[in-house]
Design a protein around this motif. Structure first.
Motif: not given
Length: 345
Positions: A229-236, A311-314, A332-335
């Motif tokens: 299942a999908v937790q999040s969808v992102i554009e990086i 570090i850009a992290v989830i 939050d700034q980059r993704v």
């Protein structure tokens, strides 16, 4: 090459979501096997690029990485280093030196949570090339094995390494898969391909857009072992992403759950509630190593290290039956997090 197998950290799957778009010419899609898993490469067709030639270059490059850094190939450069028992310098290729230097740097950034010398302890718990142990390792055996580990026992030069512990064993599985992604990405760039997707076993690096003009969209899997299942969808953007989790690779014995993720300081499997970490970084190698390091730390320390080092992290933690998601300020700034409405467009 199919026999080369790297430590699998429970990333599970990072996969693409494609929205609705007008019919487009098909992207070039190259596939193959490497590092005990598979790779996928996608880019737009071009008159100046021969896909078959690119495919051959990719396979040759990955064979080279395996020949240097596999611990499953007894003839690889890394295996020969591990068999080297002398304190005399051991000559290394520039590629292996570069990966080792990044591993040492990430060891420092993570306060020791990433340690490429911890392999013998991982083997004690049955998550390396050896089988699952009949009994849980004793504290005495863990301490004895830990005494033969430690990045402080190596000295790196421009083209060689010295092992101050003869039995020191180096395993680059927490970083080499990401390195392989970077190698392919740089190969594509050298061929004039500036919009692409490269993926090896879930570690991914993208640049530009798909042929539809949409950004590459990446789904992070919900950290459950019973379903996909999908937790999040992102554009990086023009970055790489690597995910580490402990929700698939583990075993239970006498009612106790043992994760494959071993804390290099204690020599024991992690026991906290941080279940998934996804790191976004320009380098897939760096993202790969950081994802492993942060999940070993646990939630609060991982948050602190991520903010201190931009570090850009989830992070996804489990509280009871619920998942709690946290993102760093750099994330939050980059993704861009894609909403369900955007996915349908």
């Amino acid at each position: 090459m199919n026999q080369v197998k790297y430590l699998i950290v429970g990333v599970s799957l990072l996969f693409l979501l494609f929205g609705c778009a007008p019919q487009q010419p098909q992207e070039v899609h190259l596939q193959g096997a490497t590092m005990g898993t598979s790779y996928n490469v996608k880019f737009a067709p071009s008159e100046n690029v021969d896909p078959e030639d690119i495919h051959r270059q990719i396979d040759a490059a990955l064979i080279r990485v395996n020949a240097l850094m596999s611990t499953y190939d007894p003839n690889s450069e890394l295996s020969k280093l591990n068999q080297h028992r002398s304190a005399e310098p051991f000559a290394l290729s520039p590629e292996t030196v570069a990966v080792l230097r990044e591993a040492v740097r990430l060891h420092q950034v993570s306060d020791g949570a990433l340690d490429i010398t911890i392999g013998p302890v991982v083997n004690l718990w049955g998550f390396g090339p050896t089988q699952r142990p009949d009994v849980v390792p004793s504290d005495a055996l863990i301490a004895e094995t830990l005494a033969t580990t430690g990045i402080d026992k190596i000295v790196l030069a421009d083209n060689s390494i010295i092992k101050n512990e003869p039995n020191l064993y180096i395993d680059l599985s927490t970083i080499a898969k990401g390195y392989g992604v970077d190698v392919i990405a740089e190969l594509l760039i050298a061929a004039g391909i500036t919009e692409y997707l490269v993926e090896i076993g879930g570690e991914m690096r993208v640049a530009g857009n798909k042929m539809s003009g949409q950004p590459w969209r990446i789904a992070i899997e919900k950290p459950v072992s019973t379903e996909r299942a999908v937790q999040s969808v992102i554009e990086i953007g023009n970055n790489a992403i690597a995910t580490s989790g402990d929700y698939r690779n583990y075993y239970e014995q006498d009612g106790v759950r043992y994760s494959h993720l071993i804390n290099p300081i204690t020599g024991k499997p992690i026991q906290h509630n941080l279940v998934s970490v996804s790191v976004i970084h320009p380098s897939a190698m760096t993202a790969d190593g950081l994802a492993t390091a942060l999940i070993v730390m646990g939630t609060e320390q991982a948050k602190a290290v991520a903010e201190l080092n931009n570090i850009a992290v989830i992070l996804i933690s489990k509280s009871g039956n619920e998942f709690i998601q946290w993102t760093s300020s750099t994330f939050d700034q980059r993704v861009n997090v894609v909403t369900p409405h955007q996915i349908g467009n």
